[in-house]
Design a protein around this motif. Structure first.
Motif, PDB file in Angstrom:
ATOM      1  N   ILE A   1       0.859  -1.181   0.000  1.00  6.30           N
ATOM      2  CA  ILE A   1       0.000   0.000   0.000  1.00  6.30           C
ATOM      3  C   ILE A   1       0.892   1.225   0.000  1.00  6.30           C
ATOM      4  O   ILE A   1       1.677   1.448   0.914  1.00  6.30           O
ATOM      5  N   VAL A   2       0.769   2.026  -1.048  1.00  3.09           N
ATOM      6  CA  VAL A   2       1.559   3.247  -1.161  1.00  3.09           C
ATOM      7  C   VAL A   2       0.896   4.385  -0.391  1.00  3.09           C
ATOM      8  O   VAL A   2       1.559   5.184   0.272  1.00  3.09           O
ATOM      9  N   GLU A   3      -0.440   4.421  -0.496  1.00  2.00           N
ATOM     10  CA  GLU A   3      -1.185   5.535   0.090  1.00  2.00           C
ATOM     11  C   GLU A   3      -2.652   5.131   0.166  1.00  2.00           C
ATOM     12  O   GLU A   3      -3.143   4.374  -0.666  1.00  2.00           O
ATOM     13  N   GLU A   4      -3.362   5.625   1.163  1.00  2.00           N
ATOM     14  CA  GLU A   4      -4.797   5.374   1.236  1.00  2.00           C
ATOM     15  C   GLU A   4      -5.493   6.570   1.855  1.00  2.00           C
ATOM     16  O   GLU A   4      -4.896   7.362   2.588  1.00  2.00           O
ATOM     17  N   GLY A   5      -6.773   6.697   1.525  1.00  2.00           N
ATOM     18  CA  GLY A   5      -7.545   7.810   2.057  1.00  2.00           C
ATOM     19  C   GLY A   5      -8.895   7.880   1.377  1.00  2.00           C
ATOM     20  O   GLY A   5      -9.277   6.992   0.612  1.00  2.00           O
ATOM     21  N   SER A   6      -9.626   8.939   1.632  1.00  2.00           N
ATOM     22  CA  SER A   6     -10.919   9.134   0.986  1.00  2.00           C
ATOM     23  C   SER A   6     -10.708   9.377  -0.505  1.00  2.00           C
ATOM     24  O   SER A   6      -9.625   9.802  -0.931  1.00  2.00           O
ATOM     25  N   PRO A   7     -11.733   9.125  -1.328  1.00  2.00           N
ATOM     26  CA  PRO A   7     -11.587   9.421  -2.759  1.00  2.00           C
ATOM     27  C   PRO A   7     -11.205  10.879  -2.998  1.00  2.00           C
ATOM     28  O   PRO A   7     -10.363  11.166  -3.865  1.00  2.00           O
ATOM     29  N   GLU A   8     -11.804  11.773  -2.251  1.00  2.00           N
ATOM     30  CA  GLU A   8     -11.484  13.190  -2.418  1.00  2.00           C
ATOM     31  C   GLU A   8     -10.000  13.441  -2.176  1.00  2.00           C
ATOM     32  O   GLU A   8      -9.325  14.150  -2.940  1.00  2.00           O
ATOM     33  N   LYS A   9      -9.470  12.841  -1.114  1.00  2.00           N
ATOM     34  CA  LYS A   9      -8.064  13.032  -0.767  1.00  2.00           C
ATOM     35  C   LYS A   9      -7.142  12.418  -1.824  1.00  2.00           C
ATOM     36  O   LYS A   9      -6.184  13.064  -2.289  1.00  2.00           O
ATOM     37  N   ILE A  10      -7.423  11.180  -2.205  1.00  2.00           N
ATOM     38  CA  ILE A  10      -6.533  10.479  -3.130  1.00  2.00           C
ATOM     39  C   ILE A  10      -6.565  11.108  -4.523  1.00  2.00           C
ATOM     40  O   ILE A  10      -5.523  11.280  -5.170  1.00  2.00           O
ATOM     41  N   PHE A  11      -7.751  11.462  -5.004  1.00  2.00           N
ATOM     42  CA  PHE A  11      -7.865  11.936  -6.386  1.00  2.00           C
ATOM     43  C   PHE A  11      -7.572  13.422  -6.557  1.00  2.00           C
ATOM     44  O   PHE A  11      -7.234  13.859  -7.662  1.00  2.00           O
ATOM     45  N   THR A  12      -7.697  14.194  -5.486  1.00  2.00           N
ATOM     46  CA  THR A  12      -7.454  15.634  -5.648  1.00  2.00           C
ATOM     47  C   THR A  12      -6.211  16.119  -4.909  1.00  2.00           C
ATOM     48  O   THR A  12      -5.641  17.149  -5.283  1.00  2.00           O
ATOM     49  N   ASP A  13      -5.758  15.361  -3.898  1.00  2.00           N
ATOM     50  CA  ASP A  13      -4.600  15.824  -3.139  1.00  2.00           C
ATOM     51  C   ASP A  13      -3.723  14.657  -2.700  1.00  2.00           C
ATOM     52  O   ASP A  13      -3.452  14.480  -1.505  1.00  2.00           O
ATOM     53  N   PRO A  14      -3.278  13.817  -3.640  1.00  2.00           N
ATOM     54  CA  PRO A  14      -2.418  12.691  -3.249  1.00  2.00           C
ATOM     55  C   PRO A  14      -1.093  13.200  -2.691  1.00  2.00           C
ATOM     56  O   PRO A  14      -0.559  14.211  -3.147  1.00  2.00           O
ATOM     57  N   GLN A  15      -0.560  12.468  -1.724  1.00  2.00           N
ATOM     58  CA  GLN A  15       0.674  12.889  -1.062  1.00  2.00           C
ATOM     59  C   GLN A  15       1.910  12.229  -1.643  1.00  2.00           C
ATOM     60  O   GLN A  15       2.995  12.804  -1.628  1.00  2.00           O
ATOM     61  N   GLU A  16       1.754  10.993  -2.144  1.00  2.00           N
ATOM     62  CA  GLU A  16       2.906  10.231  -2.603  1.00  2.00           C
ATOM     63  C   GLU A  16       3.137  10.449  -4.098  1.00  2.00           C
ATOM     64  O   GLU A  16       2.186  10.452  -4.889  1.00  2.00           O
ATOM     65  N   GLN A  17       4.398  10.575  -4.486  1.00  2.00           N
ATOM     66  CA  GLN A  17       4.715  10.813  -5.893  1.00  2.00           C
ATOM     67  C   GLN A  17       4.255   9.656  -6.770  1.00  2.00           C
ATOM     68  O   GLN A  17       3.797   9.870  -7.907  1.00  2.00           O
ATOM     69  N   ARG A  18       4.337   8.425  -6.258  1.00  2.00           N
ATOM     70  CA  ARG A  18       3.908   7.269  -7.059  1.00  2.00           C
ATOM     71  C   ARG A  18       2.413   7.371  -7.369  1.00  2.00           C
ATOM     72  O   ARG A  18       1.980   7.044  -8.487  1.00  2.00           O
ATOM     73  N   THR A  19       1.619   7.806  -6.411  1.00  2.00           N
ATOM     74  CA  THR A  19       0.181   7.992  -6.641  1.00  2.00           C
ATOM     75  C   THR A  19      -0.034   9.103  -7.668  1.00  2.00           C
ATOM     76  O   THR A  19      -0.867   8.955  -8.578  1.00  2.00           O
ATOM     77  N   LYS A  20       0.670  10.180  -7.534  1.00  2.00           N
ATOM     78  CA  LYS A  20       0.538  11.294  -8.476  1.00  2.00           C
ATOM     79  C   LYS A  20       0.871  10.855  -9.895  1.00  2.00           C
ATOM     80  O   LYS A  20       0.152  11.170 -10.848  1.00  2.00           O
ATOM     81  N   ASP A  21       1.931  10.079 -10.047  1.00  2.00           N
ATOM     82  CA  ASP A  21       2.345   9.613 -11.368  1.00  2.00           C
ATOM     83  C   ASP A  21       1.295   8.671 -11.974  1.00  2.00           C
ATOM     84  O   ASP A  21       0.980   8.759 -13.167  1.00  2.00           O
ATOM     85  N   PHE A  22       0.772   7.767 -11.144  1.00  2.00           N
ATOM     86  CA  PHE A  22      -0.233   6.825 -11.629  1.00  2.00           C
ATOM     87  C   PHE A  22      -1.494   7.558 -12.079  1.00  2.00           C
ATOM     88  O   PHE A  22      -2.011   7.310 -13.166  1.00  2.00           O
ATOM     89  N   LEU A  23      -1.985   8.459 -11.248  1.00  2.00           N
ATOM     90  CA  LEU A  23      -3.208   9.179 -11.588  1.00  2.00           C
ATOM     91  C   LEU A  23      -3.013  10.070 -12.809  1.00  2.00           C
ATOM     92  O   LEU A  23      -3.913  10.211 -13.643  1.00  2.00           O
ATOM     93  N   ALA A  24      -1.836  10.645 -12.948  1.00  2.00           N
ATOM     94  CA  ALA A  24      -1.559  11.458 -14.135  1.00  2.00           C
ATOM     95  C   ALA A  24      -1.626  10.636 -15.408  1.00  2.00           C
ATOM     96  O   ALA A  24      -2.017  11.124 -16.474  1.00  2.00           O
TER      97      ALA A  24
END
Length: 271
Positions: free
Chosen positions: A245-268
């Protein structure tokens, strides 16, 4: 999330006394020398809708297959409603539970797969009532009545006597959803349920699952690349990469304000 473990039964409760729907406790899964899941720890509360996102090969589908007992963990413990699924710790040893126990635990869980896996020699109605009648021992007339209710719910009230080969892919997947719900599962696992569908029918299947999420209290563990669906249905999103697990949180948090660079790269890459 703080938990307490009963050393005799292996049952796990949260510190507030709540029994989680699903608990992974230091679960490891290997295929040969390749470790797919590394000491995985997470809890899903009853009624939660948790979506697992991440790149292909990150271990998401393996998690669902472990819960469904289609695969077996190499280490650690999985608990369903506080009860061990396949193994329990006794006297410091990991002990495998009997098949009878596993069968009872499986009755709590429904799964909808990427492929529809309907029985081609059976009608739609027969597909839906097969498991309730033979596994749950539901009286046939009651199972048939429930099947018709579910076919109405998935928008196929006139397809009870059709065979799977007479249905489109979207219709077959809707039948597969009805079949899973016919078992009255406490937990519903959804594994990329739109990946085998033509783009124009993806929306109709996802809308049915949105209705299930809105109108039932079933716990849902979802693997999907449909990010808008994850956003709409989930109350929690978990980003996976490399079996962790790289990061977890509410959909709002993960999709609009991810903290981890790996999450940001994936969503991009996927949004």
């Amino acid at each position: 999330m703080p938990t307490r473990t009963d050393t005799h039964t292996g049952a796990i409760t949260l510190d507030n006394g709540e029994v989680p729907a699903i608990r992974f406790d230091k679960v490891e899964k290997r295929f040969g020398d390749h470790i797919v899941l590394h000491d995985l720890d997470f809890t899903v509360r009853k009624g939660d809708r948790v979506t697992l996102i991440g790149p292909s090969g990150s271990g998401k589908t393996t998690i669902l297959r472990l819960v469904m007992t289609l695969e077996e963990a190499n280490a650690g413990y999985i608990l369903i409603d506080g009860k061990p699924l396949t193994h329990v710790e006794r006297d410091g040893k990991r002990v495998e539970l009997k098949e009878k126990h596993r069968n009872e635990m499986r009755k709590r869980i429904g799964m909808v797969f990427q492929q529809f896996n309907l029985f081609p020699n059976m009608t739609v109605l027969e597909n839906i009532i097969e498991a309730p009648v033979h596994v749950l021992k539901t009286p046939k007339d009651k199972a048939v009545a429930r099947a018709h209710e579910l076919l109405e719910m998935v928008g196929l009230p006139d397809k009870a006597d059709a065979h799977p080969t007479q249905l489109s892919g979207g219709q077959q997947q809707r039948v597969a959803i009805a079949r899973a719900l016919a078992m009255e599962p406490e937990i519903l696992l959804l594994d990329e349920v739109t990946s085998a569908l033509d783009p124009e029918v993806v929306g109709e299947v996802l809308n049915i699952l949105r209705d299930v999420a809105r109108n039932t209290d079933v716990t849902m563990l979802i693997v999907t690349h449909e990010m808008q669906f994850a956003r709409d249905v989930s109350n929690r999103v978990m980003m996976f990469d490399g079996g962790r697990i790289v990061e977890e949180g509410s959909p709002e948090k993960i999709f609009t304000d991810p903290q981890e660079q790996r999450t940001k790269d994936f969503l991009a890459a996927v949004l």
